[in-house]
Design an enzyme around this catalytic site. Structure first.
Site, PDB file in Angstrom:
ATOM      1  N   HIS A 223       1.014  -1.107  -0.108  1.00 57.04           N
ATOM      2  CA  HIS A 223      -0.020  -0.165  -0.160  1.00 57.04           C
ATOM      3  C   HIS A 223       0.823   1.157   0.200  1.00 57.04           C
ATOM      4  O   HIS A 223       0.185   2.223  -0.136  1.00 57.04           O
ATOM      5  CB  HIS A 223      -0.975   0.078   1.152  1.00 57.04           C
ATOM      6  CG  HIS A 223      -0.307   0.241   2.463  1.00 57.04           C
ATOM      7  ND1 HIS A 223       0.452  -0.858   3.259  1.00 57.04           N
ATOM      8  CD2 HIS A 223       0.016   1.552   3.111  1.00 57.04           C
ATOM      9  CE1 HIS A 223       0.719  -0.182   4.425  1.00 57.04           C
ATOM     10  NE2 HIS A 223       0.541   1.144   4.510  1.00 57.04           N
TER      11      HIS A 223
HETATM   12  C1  UD1 Z   1      -2.415   5.820   5.541  1.00 53.28           C
HETATM   13  C2  UD1 Z   1      -1.076   6.378   6.184  1.00 53.28           C
HETATM   14  C3  UD1 Z   1       0.049   5.390   5.972  1.00 53.28           C
HETATM   15  C4  UD1 Z   1      -0.374   3.968   6.664  1.00 53.28           C
HETATM   16  C5  UD1 Z   1      -1.574   3.697   6.117  1.00 53.28           C
HETATM   17  C6  UD1 Z   1      -2.250   2.383   6.929  1.00 53.28           C
HETATM   18  C7  UD1 Z   1      -0.904   8.879   6.105  1.00 53.28           C
HETATM   19  C8  UD1 Z   1      -0.333   9.853   5.516  1.00 53.28           C
HETATM   20  N1  UD1 Z   1      -0.656   7.562   5.543  1.00 53.28           N
HETATM   21  O1  UD1 Z   1      -2.140   5.706   4.309  1.00 53.28           O
HETATM   22  O2  UD1 Z   1       1.152   5.664   6.686  1.00 53.28           O
HETATM   23  O3  UD1 Z   1       0.499   2.980   6.426  1.00 53.28           O
HETATM   24  O4  UD1 Z   1      -2.634   4.477   6.351  1.00 53.28           O
HETATM   25  O5  UD1 Z   1      -2.958   1.615   6.293  1.00 53.28           O
HETATM   26  O6  UD1 Z   1      -1.445   9.248   7.027  1.00 53.28           O
HETATM   27  N2  UD1 Z   1      -9.393   4.193   1.367  1.00 53.28           N
HETATM   28  C9  UD1 Z   1     -10.549   3.342   1.356  1.00 53.28           C
HETATM   29  N3  UD1 Z   1     -11.303   3.183   2.495  1.00 53.28           N
HETATM   30  C10 UD1 Z   1     -10.720   3.551   3.911  1.00 53.28           C
HETATM   31  C11 UD1 Z   1      -9.498   4.269   3.822  1.00 53.28           C
HETATM   32  C12 UD1 Z   1      -8.927   4.750   2.504  1.00 53.28           C
HETATM   33  O7  UD1 Z   1     -11.070   3.037   0.376  1.00 53.28           O
HETATM   34  O8  UD1 Z   1     -11.231   3.047   4.746  1.00 53.28           O
HETATM   35  C13 UD1 Z   1      -8.532   4.556   0.233  1.00 53.28           C
HETATM   36  C14 UD1 Z   1      -9.036   6.041  -0.404  1.00 53.28           C
HETATM   37  O9  UD1 Z   1      -9.190   5.814  -1.665  1.00 53.28           O
HETATM   38  C15 UD1 Z   1      -8.020   6.793  -0.024  1.00 53.28           C
HETATM   39  C16 UD1 Z   1      -6.705   5.623  -0.053  1.00 53.28           C
HETATM   40  O10 UD1 Z   1      -7.313   4.428   0.487  1.00 53.28           O
HETATM   41  O11 UD1 Z   1      -7.623   8.064  -0.827  1.00 53.28           O
HETATM   42  C17 UD1 Z   1      -5.457   6.102   0.654  1.00 53.28           C
HETATM   43  O12 UD1 Z   1      -6.028   6.425   2.202  1.00 53.28           O
HETATM   44  P1  UD1 Z   1      -5.307   7.498   3.156  1.00 53.28           P
HETATM   45  O13 UD1 Z   1      -5.842   7.210   4.616  1.00 53.28           O
HETATM   46  O14 UD1 Z   1      -5.050   8.896   2.397  1.00 53.28           O
HETATM   47  O15 UD1 Z   1      -3.945   6.891   3.028  1.00 53.28           O
HETATM   48  P2  UD1 Z   1      -3.490   5.297   3.282  1.00 53.28           P
HETATM   49  O16 UD1 Z   1      -2.723   5.135   1.959  1.00 53.28           O
HETATM   50  O17 UD1 Z   1      -4.369   4.497   3.833  1.00 53.28           O
HETATM   51  N1  UDP Z   2      -3.341  -5.871   9.015  1.00 53.03           N
HETATM   52  C1  UDP Z   2      -4.690  -6.394   9.250  1.00 53.03           C
HETATM   53  N2  UDP Z   2      -5.453  -6.847   7.909  1.00 53.03           N
HETATM   54  C2  UDP Z   2      -4.756  -6.692   6.936  1.00 53.03           C
HETATM   55  C3  UDP Z   2      -3.466  -6.275   6.690  1.00 53.03           C
HETATM   56  C4  UDP Z   2      -3.039  -5.598   7.752  1.00 53.03           C
HETATM   57  O1  UDP Z   2      -5.461  -6.520  10.295  1.00 53.03           O
HETATM   58  O2  UDP Z   2      -5.442  -7.292   5.866  1.00 53.03           O
HETATM   59  C5  UDP Z   2      -3.173  -5.182  10.349  1.00 53.03           C
HETATM   60  C6  UDP Z   2      -1.400  -5.534  10.538  1.00 53.03           C
HETATM   61  O3  UDP Z   2      -1.495  -6.784  11.227  1.00 53.03           O
HETATM   62  C7  UDP Z   2      -0.969  -4.484  11.446  1.00 53.03           C
HETATM   63  C8  UDP Z   2      -1.670  -3.425  10.855  1.00 53.03           C
HETATM   64  O4  UDP Z   2      -2.876  -3.828  10.229  1.00 53.03           O
HETATM   65  O5  UDP Z   2      -1.501  -4.827  12.631  1.00 53.03           O
HETATM   66  C9  UDP Z   2      -0.764  -2.632   9.990  1.00 53.03           C
HETATM   67  O6  UDP Z   2      -1.391  -1.615   9.070  1.00 53.03           O
HETATM   68  P1  UDP Z   2      -0.816  -1.143   7.775  1.00 53.03           P
HETATM   69  O7  UDP Z   2       0.051  -2.094   7.144  1.00 53.03           O
HETATM   70  O8  UDP Z   2      -2.049  -0.761   7.006  1.00 53.03           O
HETATM   71  O9  UDP Z   2      -0.035   0.249   8.238  1.00 53.03           O
HETATM   72  P2  UDP Z   2       1.390   0.489   8.447  1.00 53.03           P
HETATM   73  O10 UDP Z   2       1.875  -0.366   9.532  1.00 53.03           O
HETATM   74  O11 UDP Z   2       2.037   0.251   7.243  1.00 53.03           O
HETATM   75  O12 UDP Z   2       1.345   1.937   8.917  1.00 53.03           O
END
Ligand code: UD1
Ligand code: UDP
Length: 377
Positions: A223
């Site tokens: 991601h």
């Molecule tokens: C965010 C965090 C990242 C973290 C990740 C964990 C920031 C800058 N980034 O990235 O550090 O690793 O979360 O998962 O805060 N979306 C959905 N449904 C949701 C949420 C998001 O469809 O419930 C989609 C939307 O299209 C959105 C995109 O995911 O634009 C990105 O979501 P966003 O929260 O902006 O950043 P992440 O890539 O999830």
């Molecule tokens: N995780 C989860 N389901 C998934 C993928 C990840 O529960 O399908 C959990 C994972 O075990 C960890 C957290 O989500 O506890 C990590 O989140 P993510 O990778 O989105 O964010 P990051 O740690 O990179 O910021």
């Protein structure tokens, strides 16, 4: 849960919901929830009055609610409903909602988690209102400012009053940046508290049966913007993942961020690569526990594989979590080297021995709670 969007700050029920909270926890994105759970639990055991805000940065059931259910987190008192958007829009909306809320409710301390935009927004607002900020997971550095999270980490750490670090390297980074030693507390890793507390619930056979997986399989998560946002990178990534699937069945619970790009680049066209929706915490870690290896760009997954002893190949040029390499099962890999590294990892079999990072012992939440209650006194 109180939906902030549906009411104004003058709403009496909202004010009473949030009033007199000594500790205000601000969460918003998936990785926040396993970090906050043990801190909230430990403070609860000490009888501390606390409130939980969800910014709404993540909102899909599988990115948010499932964690509250599975980890026994209290329902958030308020959801700001900020949703998705550009960094500026998302951060600004969270800041606006939090400013009103913190002004009205005047918590004694705000606790923020990790490196997501929700933590940045809460730390900035709280610091400017003169409310002390406590940062859980302080001091991690990738030294790569092209990552939005690196900017967030630096800003949050420099406006924080209490910095809770998971590892010695994080403590050293904070010292090198001139942050006073008395603000820094090496407490261990609350995300690992959650993992250890739930070990018995990670059911490898259950999830393998549910997903009809063979004995030997590989789990992937992807991601990071650096991997999934750029079309040229994504084409290379899909090729690399297909070369992995030539060797071993791959199960990929896919984050919503990468889905469209990866699918457009042909991700789904390999028979041995299966894409599913994001999994619940327990199901996901059951899958990871039973896997031959994990390919990921997640921060948290690098730490969880370290504890579970599952080999982890991190598709990134750097990591802010080097302890997962020195003490754990993690290795950094490039797209070009991925297939060969997977082959050698499969050939090597499970790691013969492993070490655990210092203080990753299940008691970080209690240590954090002790420092917070000392501040409250
Ligand atoms: C965010 C965090 C990242 C973290 C990740 C964990 C920031 C800058 N980034 O990235 O550090 O690793 O979360 O998962 O805060 N979306 C959905 N449904 C949701 C949420 C998001 O469809 O419930 C989609 C939307 O299209 C959105 C995109 O995911 O634009 C990105 O979501 P966003 O929260 O902006 O950043 P992440 O890539 O999830
Ligand atoms: N995780 C989860 N389901 C998934 C993928 C990840 O529960 O399908 C959990 C994972 O075990 C960890 C957290 O989500 O506890 C990590 O989140 P993510 O990778 O989105 O964010 P990051 O740690 O990179 O910021």
């Amino acid at each position: 849960m109180h939906d902030w969007r549906a009411s104004s700050i003058d709403d009496e029920s909202t004010r009473s919901l949030m009033s007199a909270a000594a500790v205000l926890h601000v969460t918003g994105a998936r990785p926040n929830f396993p970090k906050a759970a043990p801190v909230i639990r430990a403070l609860d055991q000490q009888g501390v009055n606390q409130r939980l805000v969800h910014t709404g940065q993540h909102y899909d059931e599988r990115m948010s609610e499932v964690f509250f259910r599975q980890l026994g987190l209290p329902e958030p008192d308020v959801n700001l409903g900020v949703g998705s958007g550009s960094h500026a829009r998302q951060t600004a909306d969270a800041m606006t909602g939090l400013e009103t809320l913190m002004t009205e409710t005047a918590p004694a301390v705000t606790v923020v988690y990790g490196d997501v935009n929700s933590a940045l927004a809460a730390a900035l607002v709280s610091a400017k209102l003169g409310i002390p900020v406590a940062h859980v997971e302080a001091g991690l550095r990738s030294f790569d400012r092209s990552m939005p999270e690196e900017i967030n980490r630096i800003v949050v750490d420099h406006v924080s009053d209490l910095l809770f670090a998971t590892s010695h390297d994080a403590v050293a980074h904070l010292g090198n940046e001139g942050i006073a030693a008395e603000k820094i507390h090496l407490v261990g890793n609350p995300m690992i508290d959650t993992l250890l507390a739930n070990l018995d619930r990670f059911d490898v056979t259950g999830i393998r049966t549910a997903l009809a997986l063979p004995d030997k399989y590989l789990v992937a998560t992807l991601h990071r913007p650096g991997n999934v946002d750029d079309t040229a990178d994504v084409i290379g990534l899909v090729k690399a993942m297909h070369a992995v699937a030539d060797q071993i069945p791959v199960i990929l619970p896919l984050h919503p961020r990468g889905r469209r790009h990866l699918e457009d680049a042909g991700l789904l066209s390999h028979r041995a690569l299966r894409v599913v929706e994001p999994l619940g915490y327990l199901e996901f870690l059951g899958l990871v526990r039973g896997a031959v290896a994990v390919v990921t760009d997640s921060g948290g997954v690098q730490e969880e594989t370290t504890m579970l002893g599952t080999p982890c190949l991190t598709l990134r040029p750097n990591t802010e979590r080097p302890i997962t390499i020195t003490h754990g099962t993690n290795r950094l890999v490039t797209q070009a080297a991925l297939a060969d590294t997977v082959a050698s990892t499969i050939a090597a079999g499970p790691p013969a021995s492993r070490r655990t990072p210092p203080l990753w012992d299940g008691a970080a939440g209690e240590r954090i709670a002790d420092v917070l209650t000392e501040l409250l006194r």
